[in-house]
Design a protein around this motif. Structure first.
Motif: not given
Ligand code: SF4
Length: 310
Positions: A202-220
């Motif tokens: 199944v084709l893998r997609m990585k929607p967060l690949r342009h978002i730094p980890e710290k920003e994912i933590a803040l978004y979460a």
């Protein structure tokens, strides 16, 4: 007015983050917009979503996969022709995995997304708690990663998924690019390039690949999503840890280093793919999963090929 308050560069609200790499101070609203805009662009550029797709999401229950599900639900949740399915794998790691799976359950039920949980125990008749103490040829994460990927792909195929989204963020991508370079592992570099359709995978997609980890933590955090749990007791990938520390240090001294690594890789990945074409896939003679040899990595690690040949 508090003279110490720093304002958003896009409006007059208080900033909650400074993006050193872009030079922007952003308030809550504009930070969220920025993250979601980058994710939409990534999806449009690399993984066009067509009508009548089933998108599976590898859902560990941590901040990255929870954010992936949350944003995909925000983007596609109202489309009647798109179905989202969360897939969680219980590798059998006591004191770690049960909590993350419970979080995944809570989030999928809150969003009304179908959720499938399967375990190494049921699928492979073993657990990471049994594998980890054994004498092994490879690190625990190699076993765990190969077995989990194989099982997620199998479930994604069962539910008719056309895409499989995973929560890799910019830090993960930049670390993996550098790691592959340092190991001289060209075949892994080719596999890291934006995906191609391959039968049985199944084709893998990585929607967060342009978002730094710290920003994912803040978004979460801003969306009350799970932030993460105590670390996995078997996480000892020493070289990745060193690269992570090195890249973080570089990012402080030279903001934008992680983005530069990713965009440089994206520019050459097409050439890499042409020079080193991926091998065609066939079916594993033991479990039937897609693989490049006649027996897949999961069956080899489980030594199923030895009992098969007896
Ligand atoms: Fe599996 Fe390693 Fe992740 Fe633990 S850290 S869940 S062993 S891949």
């Amino acid at each position: 007015m508090d003279s110490k308050t720093i304002k958003c560069n896009k409006c007059n609200n208080d900033a909650i983050i400074f993006q050193k790499y872009s030079g922007m101070h952003l308030c809550r609203k504009h930070f969220i917009e920025d993250v979601e805009r980058k994710i939409k662009l990534t999806i449009r550029k690399h993984y066009s979503i067509k009508r009548n797709e089933v998108i599976a999401i590898g859902l560990s229950g941590g901040k990255d996969s929870s954010t992936t599900l949350y944003i995909l639900h925000k983007l596609f949740g109202k489309r009647p022709d798109i179905e989202l399915v969360g897939i969680s794998i219980d590798e059998g790691i006591a004191g770690y995995r049960p909590d993350t799976i419970e979080s995944a359950r809570e989030l999928t039920s809150k969003l009304g997304v179908r959720h499938i949980v399967r375990s190494f125990r049921d699928e492979y008749d073993t657990t990471m708690d049994k594998i980890a103490p054994q004498k092994r040829e490879k690190g625990a994460c190699s076993y765990c990663g190969v077995l989990r990927k194989s099982l997620i792909n199998k479930i994604a195929l069962e539910v008719g998924a056309t895409k499989l989204a995973i929560g890799h963020n910019l830090d993960d991508e930049a670390q993996t690019i550098l790691l592959n370079h340092l190991k001289g592992d060209v075949s892994r570099m080719v596999r890291l390039a934006p995906p191609k359709e391959l039968e049985g995978l199944v084709l893998r997609m990585k929607p967060l690949r342009h978002i730094p980890e710290k920003e994912i933590a803040l978004y979460a955090y801003l969306h009350d999503l799970p932030l993460g749990f105590g670390g996995c007791p078997y996480a000892h990938e020493a070289m990745r840890k060193e690269i992570r520390a090195m890249l973080n240090e570089f990012e402080v001294k030279h903001p934008g280093t992680k983005y530069a690594l990713l965009s440089g890789f994206d520019k050459v990945s097409g050439i890499l793919g042409r020079e080193y074409p991926q091998e065609g896939l066939q079916k594993c003679i033991i479990c039937g999963q897609a693989c490049t040899e006649n027996v897949c990595q999961a069956c080899k690690l489980l030594k199923r090929d030895q009992s098969y040949n007896k």
